[in-house]
Scaffold this motif. Structure first.
Motif, short mmCIF file in Angstrom:
data_model
loop_
_atom_site.label_atom_id
_atom_site.label_comp_id
_atom_site.label_asym_id
_atom_site.label_seq_id
_atom_site.Cartn_x
_atom_site.Cartn_y
_atom_site.Cartn_z
N LYS A 74 3.86 5.81 -9.59
CA LYS A 74 3.79 6.80 -10.71
C LYS A 74 3.22 8.25 -10.30
N ASP A 75 1.93 7.86 -9.63
CA ASP A 75 0.96 8.99 -9.17
C ASP A 75 0.14 8.69 -7.87
N MET A 76 0.69 9.62 -6.76
CA MET A 76 0.11 9.25 -5.34
C MET A 76 -1.24 9.17 -5.37
N ALA A 103 7.17 8.15 -7.79
CA ALA A 103 8.72 8.27 -8.52
C ALA A 103 8.16 8.39 -10.13
N THR A 104 9.05 8.53 -10.99
CA THR A 104 9.22 8.46 -12.10
C THR A 104 9.84 6.94 -12.65
N LEU A 105 9.03 6.26 -13.22
CA LEU A 105 9.48 4.88 -13.26
C LEU A 105 10.14 4.77 -14.71
N GLY A 106 10.61 3.57 -15.18
CA GLY A 106 11.57 3.40 -16.16
C GLY A 106 10.90 3.38 -17.50
N LEU A 107 9.57 3.18 -17.63
CA LEU A 107 8.82 3.08 -18.98
C LEU A 107 7.48 4.09 -18.68
N PRO A 108 7.03 5.08 -19.53
CA PRO A 108 6.03 5.57 -19.24
C PRO A 108 4.75 4.91 -19.00
N GLU A 109 4.51 3.73 -19.47
CA GLU A 109 3.20 3.00 -19.10
C GLU A 109 3.30 2.30 -17.66
N LEU A 110 4.23 2.60 -17.37
CA LEU A 110 4.46 1.56 -15.70
C LEU A 110 3.81 2.60 -14.69
N LEU A 111 3.00 2.07 -13.98
CA LEU A 111 2.28 2.85 -12.69
C LEU A 111 2.85 2.50 -11.43
N VAL A 112 3.44 1.31 -11.27
CA VAL A 112 3.86 0.74 -9.81
C VAL A 112 5.21 -0.09 -10.08
N GLU A 113 5.79 -0.22 -9.12
CA GLU A 113 7.18 -1.00 -9.04
C GLU A 113 7.29 -1.28 -7.60
N PHE A 114 7.74 -2.51 -7.22
CA PHE A 114 7.81 -3.13 -6.03
C PHE A 114 9.31 -3.66 -5.64
N SER A 115 9.87 -3.09 -4.74
CA SER A 115 11.35 -3.59 -4.46
C SER A 115 11.16 -4.30 -2.95
#
Length: 120
Positions: A74-76, A103-115
């Motif tokens: 969400k924030d570098m 990146a702007t993630l799917g929910l405002p509380e999310l800070l990270v996502e891994f693919s």
């Protein structure tokens, strides 16, 4: 991959949790589950990586077989803190290709996502 069987693991109406094509495994983006305790980047990254472990195990793979990981932040400004969690989780003898993007993630509380993509 001619003739390789494709196996999709149910997810929701929009995506599969995992797709296996031959000896390759593609995981859907993994985030924390939304548990009330996962507020910090450390907590969220730890939980999301544990979910990757569970999916890899379910498919007969492991983090040592990761080929590529894309990390969405969400924030570098959180990069170093997330990276500390990553470095304590990843096997230094089996490092995947990796990139990290803001990146702007799917929910405002999310800070990270891994693919992730792994071998099976």
């Amino acid at each position: 991959m001619n003739g390789s069987r494709i196996v999709r693991t149910a997810g929701n109406a929009r995506m599969s949790k995992m797709v296996r094509a031959g000896d390759l495994l593609f995981l859907a983006g993994q985030t924390p589950s939304g548990a009330a305790h996962a507020h910090t980047i450390e907590e969220q990254a730890t939980e999301a990586l544990a979910r990757i472990d569970a999916l890899l195990q379910q498919a007969g793979s492991s983090r040592q077989k990761l080929l590529s990981v894309t990390i969405y932040l969400k924030d570098m400004a959180l990069f170093d803190r997330m990276n500390a969690v990553w470095q304590s989780w990843i096997d230094p003898g089996h490092l995947p290709a990796r990139c990290t993007v803001q990146a702007t993630l799917g929910l405002p509380e999310l800070l990270v996502e891994f693919s992730a993509t792994a071998a099976v």
